[in-house]
Design a protein around this motif. Structure first.
Motif, PDB file in Angstrom:
ATOM      1  N   UNK A  51      95.926  91.024 -17.733  1.00 17.98           N
ATOM      2  CA  UNK A  51      95.840  92.366 -17.046  1.00 17.98           C
ATOM      3  C   UNK A  51      97.047  93.309 -16.951  1.00 17.98           C
ATOM      4  N   UNK A  52      98.248  92.677 -16.852  1.00 19.81           N
ATOM      5  CA  UNK A  52      99.411  93.476 -17.159  1.00 19.81           C
ATOM      6  C   UNK A  52      99.732  93.970 -18.272  1.00 19.81           C
ATOM      7  N   UNK A  53      99.214  93.223 -19.383  1.00 22.24           N
ATOM      8  CA  UNK A  53      99.397  93.843 -20.727  1.00 22.24           C
ATOM      9  C   UNK A  53      98.406  94.852 -21.112  1.00 22.24           C
ATOM     10  N   UNK A  54      97.163  94.620 -20.619  1.00 20.12           N
ATOM     11  CA  UNK A  54      95.995  95.660 -20.868  1.00 20.12           C
ATOM     12  C   UNK A  54      96.667  96.872 -20.291  1.00 20.12           C
ATOM     13  N   UNK A  55      97.122  96.863 -18.765  1.00 22.52           N
ATOM     14  CA  UNK A  55      97.641  98.208 -18.501  1.00 22.52           C
ATOM     15  C   UNK A  55      98.705  98.724 -19.188  1.00 22.52           C
TER      16      UNK A  55
ATOM     17  N   UNK B  27     102.853 100.623 -12.993  1.00 19.73           N
ATOM     18  CA  UNK B  27     101.783 100.440 -12.251  1.00 19.73           C
ATOM     19  C   UNK B  27     101.355  98.964 -12.848  1.00 19.73           C
ATOM     20  N   UNK B  28     102.047  98.392 -14.045  1.00 19.44           N
ATOM     21  CA  UNK B  28     101.443  97.212 -14.475  1.00 19.44           C
ATOM     22  C   UNK B  28     101.258  96.127 -13.750  1.00 19.44           C
ATOM     23  N   UNK B  29     101.793  96.220 -12.506  1.00 20.87           N
ATOM     24  CA  UNK B  29     101.562  94.967 -11.581  1.00 20.87           C
ATOM     25  C   UNK B  29     100.218  95.223 -10.567  1.00 20.87           C
ATOM     26  N   UNK B  30      99.756  96.306 -10.557  1.00 17.87           N
ATOM     27  CA  UNK B  30      98.470  96.570  -9.976  1.00 17.87           C
ATOM     28  C   UNK B  30      97.320  95.705 -10.190  1.00 17.87           C
ATOM     29  N   UNK B  31      96.871  95.520 -11.656  1.00 19.73           N
ATOM     30  CA  UNK B  31      95.870  94.687 -11.779  1.00 19.73           C
ATOM     31  C   UNK B  31      96.266  93.216 -11.766  1.00 19.73           C
ATOM     32  N   UNK B  32      97.429  92.874 -11.592  1.00 18.46           N
ATOM     33  CA  UNK B  32      97.690  91.482 -11.563  1.00 18.46           C
ATOM     34  C   UNK B  32      97.061  90.608 -10.447  1.00 18.46           C
TER      35      UNK B  32
ATOM     36  N   UNK C  88      92.056 103.988 -15.724  1.00 19.00           N
ATOM     37  CA  UNK C  88      91.296 102.970 -16.926  1.00 19.00           C
ATOM     38  C   UNK C  88      92.353 101.610 -16.890  1.00 19.00           C
ATOM     39  N   UNK C  89      93.478 101.905 -16.834  1.00 20.89           N
ATOM     40  CA  UNK C  89      94.289 100.542 -17.188  1.00 20.89           C
ATOM     41  C   UNK C  89      94.049  99.684 -16.069  1.00 20.89           C
ATOM     42  N   UNK C  90      93.977 100.237 -14.715  1.00 23.32           N
ATOM     43  CA  UNK C  90      93.554  99.363 -13.499  1.00 23.32           C
ATOM     44  C   UNK C  90      92.460  98.859 -13.744  1.00 23.32           C
ATOM     45  N   UNK C  91      91.333  99.686 -13.979  1.00 20.73           N
ATOM     46  CA  UNK C  91      90.096  99.300 -14.208  1.00 20.73           C
ATOM     47  C   UNK C  91      89.857  98.091 -15.104  1.00 20.73           C
ATOM     48  N   UNK C  92      90.256  98.401 -16.268  1.00 14.59           N
ATOM     49  CA  UNK C  92      90.004  97.168 -17.303  1.00 14.59           C
ATOM     50  C   UNK C  92      91.074  95.909 -17.204  1.00 14.59           C
ATOM     51  N   UNK C  93      92.239  96.363 -16.661  1.00 15.92           N
ATOM     52  CA  UNK C  93      92.994  95.266 -16.429  1.00 15.92           C
ATOM     53  C   UNK C  93      92.397  94.299 -15.466  1.00 15.92           C
TER      54      UNK C  93
ATOM     55  N   UNK D  49     104.367 101.115  -6.505  1.00 13.95           N
ATOM     56  CA  UNK D  49     104.669 101.777  -7.993  1.00 13.95           C
ATOM     57  C   UNK D  49     104.607 103.237  -7.976  1.00 13.95           C
ATOM     58  N   UNK D  50     103.674 103.751  -7.204  1.00 11.73           N
ATOM     59  CA  UNK D  50     103.732 105.300  -7.483  1.00 11.73           C
ATOM     60  C   UNK D  50     104.127 105.858  -5.987  1.00 11.73           C
ATOM     61  N   UNK D  51     104.706 107.083  -6.230  1.00 10.85           N
ATOM     62  CA  UNK D  51     105.018 107.995  -5.082  1.00 10.85           C
ATOM     63  C   UNK D  51     104.078 109.148  -5.361  1.00 10.85           C
ATOM     64  N   UNK D  52     103.419 109.496  -6.465  1.00 16.35           N
ATOM     65  CA  UNK D  52     102.606 110.734  -6.884  1.00 16.35           C
ATOM     66  C   UNK D  52     101.385 110.420  -6.146  1.00 16.35           C
ATOM     67  N   UNK D  53     100.737 111.353  -5.204  1.00 18.50           N
ATOM     68  CA  UNK D  53      99.543 111.108  -4.739  1.00 18.50           C
ATOM     69  C   UNK D  53      98.420 111.164  -5.658  1.00 18.50           C
ATOM     70  N   UNK D  54      98.128 111.823  -6.817  1.00 18.33           N
ATOM     71  CA  UNK D  54      97.375 111.656  -7.710  1.00 18.33           C
ATOM     72  C   UNK D  54      97.363 110.289  -8.516  1.00 18.33           C
ATOM     73  N   UNK D  55      98.692 109.817  -8.787  1.00 20.26           N
ATOM     74  CA  UNK D  55      98.559 108.570  -9.520  1.00 20.26           C
ATOM     75  C   UNK D  55      98.077 107.357  -8.521  1.00 20.26           C
ATOM     76  N   UNK D  56      98.419 107.780  -7.255  1.00 19.07           N
ATOM     77  CA  UNK D  56      98.000 106.578  -6.387  1.00 19.07           C
ATOM     78  C   UNK D  56      96.419 106.762  -6.188  1.00 19.07           C
TER      79      UNK D  56
END
Length: 441
Positions: free
Chosen positions: A121-125, A137-142, A348-353, A407-414
């Motif tokens: 998952x981390x590699x996909x993200x 954000x690579x740690x999110x889908x792990x 997309x990275x989180x979903x597919x991860x 991982x994120x402080x930006x509201x849109x990214x979160x």
């Protein structure tokens, strides 16, 4: 009249609540309701008040100077969630001592599967977000959500073989350990060496106390909360790591062993039989004295680690996690457009991860271990069962949501990360349920 009211309250209110809280799937149900409530509040006419509420700052004023002054949202994620991670730490220690992780030879397959399920998952993200500022954000889908994944398994009952339940449980435990390590090493802000050294000093005192046989709850609570947690919070290392480390310092042995306990209880029950009785509802003083001794001996026969785990698990499941969900799961769709959602590859990275990476990593690692003859797949776990378990592992709600706040402080990214988590978790949960909802032949 009073007795009748008490009886009805126990029968129609208290007993159903106790039965509900005792079921494996109940935590997942409460969490789903909390997420739903958060989504409703975030898209209602009180949305502004809902978001503003968690921005309020709470702290201590000493000599006119603010200390530990953080937003309510920060206190929930660093304070209340530390209790969640403390229980995770207690569970991990118990599993290492006498549970699924006690014998590495019996757990090499699910451990390998868990590692595969974290790496892919981390590699996909990363492959979708490489070269952008969003790679953190690579740690999110792990991460896998134990409560949801196991909740679905227990909903299916005996349609899922016991060996498959053990496999998923062990995998989820290792997954939790992996998530804790990822947070510790990769989601830590600037370090204050002085605070960190103080924190490690408090941990050392807890360790020495454990080795000396100290079993006092007050001793470990004072050092763990007032010492380790506060200093780690000030050091820059995430405070939840302090909770896990403190949990590993809690004694796992009881004040009296099983054989001594049995002898004492036999002696006390014989004494209770010969105590003077009466014909009324209250007990005689001698009977109360015997029962008090039984109660005391029973308490000290349970290791402090298991006492805390038993008492805190319901609090975490039915209070801490719902509060965390209400504070973090709210996504407002009022001003959100498709172009906003797909302005980066985070969603997309989180979903597919989660949805693809988790099953691919778990199944791939499992087949590799079996192919290399380093491990044997239990006969009850068919290919369909393994794929179903891999899909359930893509339910990453609690831990994934937590990592997204680091991982994120930006509201849109979160928001993008949360949408990815929701979509993958829903599809993974449904897919896993459908695949496993058929008894293995």
């Amino acid at each position: 009249m009073r007795q009748r009211v008490e009886k009805k309250l126990n029968q129609h209110l208290m007993l159903p609540i106790k039965l509900f809280m005792g079921r494996e799937k109940s935590g997942g149900i409460v969490l789903i309701l909390s997420v739903t409530l958060a989504m409703i509040l975030a898209n209602s006419n009180i949305a502004e008040s809902y978001f503003h509420f968690f921005e309020q700052e709470v702290g201590f004023i000493i000599n006119g100077q603010p200390h530990l002054n953080y937003s309510l949202h920060h206190w929930i994620n660093d304070g209340l969630m530390s209790m969640f991670f403390f229980v995770v730490g207690l569970e991990l220690k118990r599993e290492f001592i006498g549970g699924e992780l006690a014998d590495i030879r019996n757990t090499i397959l699910p451990i390998s599967a868990a590692i595969g399920g974290m790496i892919v998952p981390a590699l996909i993200f990363l492959s979708l977000n490489i070269g952008t500022p969003h790679t953190m954000g690579w740690g999110i889908p792990m991460a896998t959500d134990i409560a949801f994944a196991l909740g679905v398994v227990y909903l299916l009952g005996d349609k899922v073989p016991v060996s498959a339940k053990v496999f998923l449980t062990t995998l989820a435990i290792v997954d939790d350990l992996g998530a804790v390590l990822v947070i510790a090493f990769f989601y830590t802000s600037e370090l204050s060496i002085a605070s960190l050294l103080f924190g490690l000093g408090f941990l050392a005192v807890m360790f020495i106390g454990n080795r000396l046989g100290i079993k006092s709850l007050f001793f470990y609570a004072a050092l763990g909360i007032g010492g380790v947690w506060v200093t780690f919070l000030l050091s820059g290392i995430h405070a939840t790591i302090a909770a896990v480390l403190a949990a590993f310092m809690i004694p796992a042995d009881a004040k009296i062993n099983e054989s001594v306990y049995i002898k004492r209880i036999k002696k006390l029950t014989r004494r209770f039989e010969h105590e003077e009785t009466n014909e009324v509802r209250t007990l005689e003083e001698g009977q109360v004295d015997v029962l008090t001794h039984i109660q005391h001996d029973t308490t000290i026969a349970i290791p402090l680690l298991q006492q805390l785990e038993h008492k805190m698990s319901p609090i975490v499941t039915f209070l801490i996690m719902p509060i965390f969900a209400i504070a973090n799961a709210g996504i407002s769709f009022t001003d959100l457009s498709l172009s906003d959602i797909f302005s980066t590859h985070v969603a997309l990275g989180v979903t597919l991860g989660l949805l693809l990476g988790k099953p691919i990593g778990i199944i791939g690692a499992t087949f590799l271990m079996v192919k290399m003859r380093w491990a044997t797949l239990p006969s009850a776990i068919t290919r369909r069962t393994l794929i179903g378990l891999g899909m359930l592992a893509s339910i990453g709600f609690t831990m994934s949501m937590f990592i997204s706040t680091l991982a994120f402080t930006d509201e849109l990214l979160m928001t993008q990360a949360k949408l990815g988590i929701f979509l993958a978790s829903i599809l993974g949960g449904i897919g896993g349920y459908v695949l496993l909802n058929k008894k293995s032949k």
